[in-house]
Design a protein around this motif. Structure first.
Motif, PDB file in Angstrom:
ATOM      1  N   ASN A 113       5.485  -1.977  -2.639  1.00 33.05           N
ATOM      2  CA  ASN A 113       4.137  -2.193  -3.185  1.00 33.05           C
ATOM      3  C   ASN A 113       3.299  -0.915  -3.182  1.00 33.05           C
ATOM      4  N   THR A 114       3.931   0.182  -3.582  1.00 35.41           N
ATOM      5  CA  THR A 114       3.233   1.459  -3.537  1.00 35.41           C
ATOM      6  C   THR A 114       3.501   2.253  -4.815  1.00 35.41           C
ATOM      7  N   TYR A 129       2.907   6.233  -6.415  1.00 34.76           N
ATOM      8  CA  TYR A 129       2.704   7.598  -5.951  1.00 34.76           C
ATOM      9  C   TYR A 129       2.274   8.509  -7.104  1.00 34.76           C
ATOM     10  N   CYS A 150      -6.565   4.961  -8.031  1.00 34.47           N
ATOM     11  CA  CYS A 150      -5.473   4.203  -8.610  1.00 34.47           C
ATOM     12  C   CYS A 150      -6.036   2.895  -9.155  1.00 34.47           C
ATOM     13  N   ARG A 153       6.806   4.745  -8.697  1.00 29.79           N
ATOM     14  CA  ARG A 153       6.447   3.524  -7.985  1.00 29.79           C
ATOM     15  C   ARG A 153       7.606   2.997  -7.184  1.00 29.79           C
ATOM     16  N   LEU A 179      -6.318  -2.429  -3.580  1.00 31.31           N
ATOM     17  CA  LEU A 179      -5.614  -1.155  -3.731  1.00 31.31           C
ATOM     18  C   LEU A 179      -6.219  -0.140  -2.773  1.00 31.31           C
ATOM     19  N   SER A 202      -0.792   8.366  -2.541  1.00 33.08           N
ATOM     20  CA  SER A 202      -0.177   7.049  -2.464  1.00 33.08           C
ATOM     21  C   SER A 202      -1.227   5.990  -2.759  1.00 33.08           C
ATOM     22  N   CYS A 203      -0.771   4.903  -3.338  1.00 27.47           N
ATOM     23  CA  CYS A 203      -1.646   3.759  -3.599  1.00 27.47           C
ATOM     24  C   CYS A 203      -0.890   2.519  -3.147  1.00 27.47           C
ATOM     25  N   ALA A 204      -1.363   1.916  -2.083  1.00 24.20           N
ATOM     26  CA  ALA A 204      -0.728   0.730  -1.535  1.00 24.20           C
ATOM     27  C   ALA A 204      -1.482  -0.509  -1.993  1.00 24.20           C
ATOM     28  N   SER A 261      -2.086  -4.685  -1.673  1.00 19.53           N
ATOM     29  CA  SER A 261      -1.946  -5.853  -0.803  1.00 19.53           C
ATOM     30  C   SER A 261      -2.493  -7.069  -1.528  1.00 19.53           C
TER      31      SER A 261
END
Length: 125
Positions: free
Chosen positions: A77-78, A80, A96, A72, A3, A20-22, A24
């Motif tokens: 894949n993010t 907010y 996050c 979201r 994250l 934002s929180c991305a 992967s």
């Protein structure tokens, strides 16, 4: 899963920021309930907001209700956190987090399994 939180900064009281929180890695974010927490020096980690896997259930702390909104984008894949009407007491590092177990958001930090590195939000008076 990894994250990555971003979007923090310095803002005057009354201003706005969007965090934002991305995510992967696998599995994809749509399988996780997500949350935002914050922590300022000398204080305990505090729940801010949470959102269910589908985005249909939201939970906001009383201290931010009406000012902050979690959302979201599973396709991207993010997650907010829109923060409006910021106050100096909102100053903290915002994190996050992902809950791999529960379908609905929890305010307990122990419910979350993965954490981002945090992004600093500073609100000046």
């Amino acid at each position: 899963v990894q994250l990555q939180a971003s979007g923090g900064g310095l803002v005057q009281a009354g201003g706005s920021l969007r965090l934002s929180c991305a995510a992967s890695g696998r599995p994809f974010m749509r399988t996780y309930t997500m949350g935002w927490f914050r922590q300022s020096p000398g204080k305990e980690r505090e729940f801010v907001a949470g959102i269910s896997r589908s985005g249909g259930r939201l939970l906001h702390a009383d201290s931010v209700k009406g000012r902050f909104t979690i959302s979201r984008d599973n396709a991207g894949n993010t997650v907010y956190l829109q923060m409006n009407s910021l106050k100096p007491e909102d100053t903290a590092v915002y994190y996050c987090a992902a809950d791999t177990t529960r379908a609905g958001p929890s305010a307990a930090w122990e419910s979350y399994d993965y954490w981002g590195q945090g992004t600093q939000v500073t609100v000046s008076s």
